[in-house]
Write a protein that holds these residues in place. Structure first.
Motif, PDB file in Angstrom:
ATOM      1  N   THR A 195       0.889  -1.367   0.009  1.00  0.00           N
ATOM      2  CA  THR A 195      -0.088   0.044   0.216  1.00  0.00           C
ATOM      3  C   THR A 195       0.896   1.292  -0.126  1.00  0.00           C
ATOM      4  N   ALA A 196       2.218   1.092   0.239  1.00  0.00           N
ATOM      5  CA  ALA A 196       2.890   2.392   0.549  1.00  0.00           C
ATOM      6  C   ALA A 196       2.516   3.126   1.444  1.00  0.00           C
ATOM      7  N   ARG A 197       1.737   2.648   2.315  1.00  0.00           N
ATOM      8  CA  ARG A 197       0.874   3.674   3.589  1.00  0.00           C
ATOM      9  C   ARG A 197       1.923   4.170   4.443  1.00  0.00           C
ATOM     10  N   VAL A 198       1.901   5.211   5.135  1.00  0.00           N
ATOM     11  CA  VAL A 198       2.696   5.966   6.173  1.00  0.00           C
ATOM     12  C   VAL A 198       2.401   5.321   7.562  1.00  0.00           C
ATOM     13  N   VAL A 199       3.650   4.817   8.384  1.00  0.00           N
ATOM     14  CA  VAL A 199       3.322   4.304   9.309  1.00  0.00           C
ATOM     15  C   VAL A 199       4.077   5.316  10.432  1.00  0.00           C
ATOM     16  N   ARG A 200       3.162   5.891  11.142  1.00  0.00           N
ATOM     17  CA  ARG A 200       3.703   7.010  12.129  1.00  0.00           C
ATOM     18  C   ARG A 200       4.222   6.278  13.416  1.00  0.00           C
ATOM     19  N   ALA A 201       4.657   7.383  14.406  1.00  0.00           N
ATOM     20  CA  ALA A 201       5.583   6.639  15.367  1.00  0.00           C
ATOM     21  C   ALA A 201       4.777   5.738  16.261  1.00  0.00           C
ATOM     22  N   ASP A 202       3.627   6.139  16.785  1.00  0.00           N
ATOM     23  CA  ASP A 202       3.035   5.262  17.936  1.00  0.00           C
ATOM     24  C   ASP A 202       2.819   3.892  17.281  1.00  0.00           C
ATOM     25  N   GLU A 203       2.085   3.698  15.722  1.00  0.00           N
ATOM     26  CA  GLU A 203       2.020   2.552  15.293  1.00  0.00           C
ATOM     27  C   GLU A 203       3.338   1.736  15.258  1.00  0.00           C
ATOM     28  N   ALA A 204       4.478   2.326  14.654  1.00  0.00           N
ATOM     29  CA  ALA A 204       5.768   1.810  14.685  1.00  0.00           C
ATOM     30  C   ALA A 204       6.241   1.102  15.853  1.00  0.00           C
ATOM     31  N   VAL A 205       5.891   1.648  17.010  1.00  0.00           N
ATOM     32  CA  VAL A 205       6.358   0.841  18.322  1.00  0.00           C
ATOM     33  C   VAL A 205       5.311  -0.092  18.688  1.00  0.00           C
ATOM     34  N   ARG A 206       3.897   0.034  18.215  1.00  0.00           N
ATOM     35  CA  ARG A 206       2.971  -1.060  18.550  1.00  0.00           C
ATOM     36  C   ARG A 206       3.222  -2.146  17.392  1.00  0.00           C
ATOM     37  N   ILE A 207       3.692  -2.084  16.419  1.00  0.00           N
ATOM     38  CA  ILE A 207       3.792  -3.223  15.616  1.00  0.00           C
ATOM     39  C   ILE A 207       5.298  -3.866  15.555  1.00  0.00           C
ATOM     40  N   GLY A 208       6.163  -3.308  16.479  1.00  0.00           N
ATOM     41  CA  GLY A 208       7.421  -3.943  16.680  1.00  0.00           C
ATOM     42  C   GLY A 208       8.537  -3.481  15.693  1.00  0.00           C
ATOM     43  N   LEU A 209       8.259  -2.330  15.070  1.00  0.00           N
ATOM     44  CA  LEU A 209       9.161  -1.532  14.023  1.00  0.00           C
ATOM     45  C   LEU A 209      10.200  -0.956  14.867  1.00  0.00           C
ATOM     46  N   ALA A 210       9.673  -0.169  15.889  1.00  0.00           N
ATOM     47  CA  ALA A 210      10.550   0.833  16.743  1.00  0.00           C
ATOM     48  C   ALA A 210      10.469   0.263  18.258  1.00  0.00           C
ATOM     49  N   GLU A 211      11.619   0.327  18.571  1.00  0.00           N
ATOM     50  CA  GLU A 211      11.668  -0.190  20.300  1.00  0.00           C
ATOM     51  C   GLU A 211      11.121   1.226  21.120  1.00  0.00           C
ATOM     52  N   LYS A 212      11.068   2.212  20.800  1.00  0.00           N
ATOM     53  CA  LYS A 212      10.569   3.329  21.773  1.00  0.00           C
ATOM     54  C   LYS A 212      10.558   4.556  20.874  1.00  0.00           C
ATOM     55  N   VAL A 213       9.400   5.410  21.403  1.00  0.00           N
ATOM     56  CA  VAL A 213       9.103   6.642  20.768  1.00  0.00           C
ATOM     57  C   VAL A 213       9.074   7.810  22.023  1.00  0.00           C
ATOM     58  N   VAL A 214       9.937   8.666  21.722  1.00  0.00           N
ATOM     59  CA  VAL A 214      10.000   9.943  22.529  1.00  0.00           C
ATOM     60  C   VAL A 214       9.877  11.222  21.811  1.00  0.00           C
ATOM     61  N   THR A 215       9.655  12.193  22.625  1.00  0.00           N
ATOM     62  CA  THR A 215       9.588  13.723  22.092  1.00  0.00           C
ATOM     63  C   THR A 215      10.828  13.908  21.213  1.00  0.00           C
ATOM     64  N   GLY A 216      10.544  14.727  20.104  1.00  0.00           N
ATOM     65  CA  GLY A 216      11.794  15.155  19.252  1.00  0.00           C
ATOM     66  C   GLY A 216      12.962  15.663  20.202  1.00  0.00           C
ATOM     67  N   SER A 217      12.814  16.481  21.209  1.00  0.00           N
ATOM     68  CA  SER A 217      13.748  17.152  21.901  1.00  0.00           C
ATOM     69  C   SER A 217      14.171  16.046  22.852  1.00  0.00           C
ATOM     70  N   ASP A 218      13.809  14.886  23.039  1.00  0.00           N
ATOM     71  CA  ASP A 218      14.359  13.657  23.926  1.00  0.00           C
ATOM     72  C   ASP A 218      15.024  12.626  23.003  1.00  0.00           C
ATOM     73  N   LEU A 219      14.951  13.011  21.625  1.00  0.00           N
ATOM     74  CA  LEU A 219      15.553  11.613  21.064  1.00  0.00           C
ATOM     75  C   LEU A 219      16.908  11.409  21.447  1.00  0.00           C
ATOM     76  N   ASP A 220      17.821  12.552  21.498  1.00  0.00           N
ATOM     77  CA  ASP A 220      19.334  12.307  21.596  1.00  0.00           C
ATOM     78  C   ASP A 220      19.533  11.809  22.992  1.00  0.00           C
ATOM     79  N   GLN A 221      18.872  12.358  24.103  1.00  0.00           N
ATOM     80  CA  GLN A 221      19.179  11.647  25.164  1.00  0.00           C
ATOM     81  C   GLN A 221      18.573  10.200  25.290  1.00  0.00           C
ATOM     82  N   ALA A 222      17.624   9.917  24.592  1.00  0.00           N
ATOM     83  CA  ALA A 222      16.967   8.585  24.555  1.00  0.00           C
ATOM     84  C   ALA A 222      17.949   7.359  23.836  1.00  0.00           C
ATOM     85  N   VAL A 223      18.786   7.897  22.939  1.00  0.00           N
ATOM     86  CA  VAL A 223      19.929   7.267  22.014  1.00  0.00           C
ATOM     87  C   VAL A 223      20.907   7.151  23.103  1.00  0.00           C
TER      88      VAL A 223
END
Ligand code: ACO
Length: 273
Positions: A195-223
């Motif tokens: 479908t080439a549909r867009v997967v946004r952050a919350d769904e990415a975490v829910r389906i196992g695509l991403a380990e963690k979602v944080v606010t943009g300003s917290d990304l560097d610290q989370a890494v």
């Protein structure tokens, strides 16, 4: 220790085809056990060319031995908008051709070029390192696949993944299909790719695509926090465990048990022998 730090910013002498990070639109920095690759063409949303993939491959080939964690991130609002759309024009990317020239190439030449591009992605799965994609904004096509090539994905809340290839008449061919299926399962991988549909952050975490979602300003610290956790465990045990985990799907239970035994025997010998 400042004196122990090696820093390379486009420091290779060769031309783009030989993998110069700067010519590939990349920055590459090493700080002790941590290497950072930054896609650095924010004004073009970090669109990638063959020079980018050659540069990634070259970084993999020459990665300093002390490096344990590799962070891949994008400068500016997007992780990467994927392949440079100039590849779709007859003129192509200066010095790197276009899909028109790829179509005219013989099969062996195309295969060789593709393998060279894929090499830029494959090394990120090497057992001796852990790779982390820090994704903010769009990760499209080749950019999505680069995030998939990494072991872990930590994302900002504006992250948007899209496997756009099918919409453009192409298939994903930069090593992304296997990790995608492994991460989200076959049905969800079909859903996303067909479908080439867009997967946004919350769904990415829910389906196992991403380990963690944080606010943009917290990304560097989370890494940074994840890096600290990764560096806290034994280096050789981490490499052996990654080998085991990555090999698990291709082995029977009996074979996996045997592989665990072989790795553990080597560990015990190293620790107590
Ligand atoms: N290749 C070349 N240039 C690009 C690309 C790209 N893939 N993506 C964006 N740019 C350029 C734009 O042309 C624009 O350049 P300009 O300022 O000279 O006009 C600049 O980057 C900024 O782009 P905008 O679209 O204005 O940025 P915005 O933040 O609004 O949108 C987005 C970002 C969503 C990524 C959008 O640019 C986009 O959809 N790009 C194309 C994505 C795409 O189809 N990629 C191919 C996927 S398939 C594969 O990778 C194999």
């Amino acid at each position: 220790m400042a004196e122990a730090r090696a820093q390379q910013r486009g420091g290779y002498a060769e031309d783009a085809s030989a993998g110069n990070p700067a010519d590939g639109g990349l920055r590459f920095e090493v700080d002790g056990e941590i290497a950072t690759i930054t896609l650095d063409r924010p004004e073009k949303r970090n669109a990638m060319t063959f020079a980018t993939w050659s540069a990634l491959a070259r970084i993999g080939e020459s990665l300093p031995e002390q490096v344990r964690v590799v962070v891949v991130k994008g400068e500016g609002p997007s992780f990467s908008a994927g392949i440079d759309l100039r590849m779709f024009t007859p003129e192509g990317v200066p010095g790197q051709g276009s899909f028109s020239s790829a179509a005219a190439a013989d099969a062996a030449t195309f295969e060789q070029r593709l393998q060279q591009a894929q090499a830029g992605y494959l090394w990120l799965r090497r057992p001796e390192i852990v790779s982390i994609a820090a994704v903010r904004g769009h990760a499209i096509g080749a950019g999505f696949q680069l995030a998939l090539a990494c072991d872990l994905r930590i994302v900002a809340d504006d992250a948007a993944f899209c496997m756009k290839e099918a919409a453009l008449g192409l298939v994903p061919d930069l090593t992304g299909t296997k990790p995608l299926v492994e991460l989200v399962g076959l049905a969800k991988a079909k859903d996303l790719c067909l479908t080439a549909r867009v997967v946004r952050a919350d769904e990415a975490v829910r389906i196992g695509l991403a380990e963690k979602v944080v606010t943009g300003s917290d990304l560097d610290q989370a890494v940074q926090d994840k890096i600290a956790e990764l560096l806290a465990v034994n280096r050789d045990a981490a490499a052996a465990t990654k080998r085991l985990l990555q090999g698990a799907q291709g082995r029977s239970l009996e074979e996996q048990c045997a592989a665990e035994g072989a790795e553990q025997a080597a560990r015990i010998k190293a620790l107590f022998g």
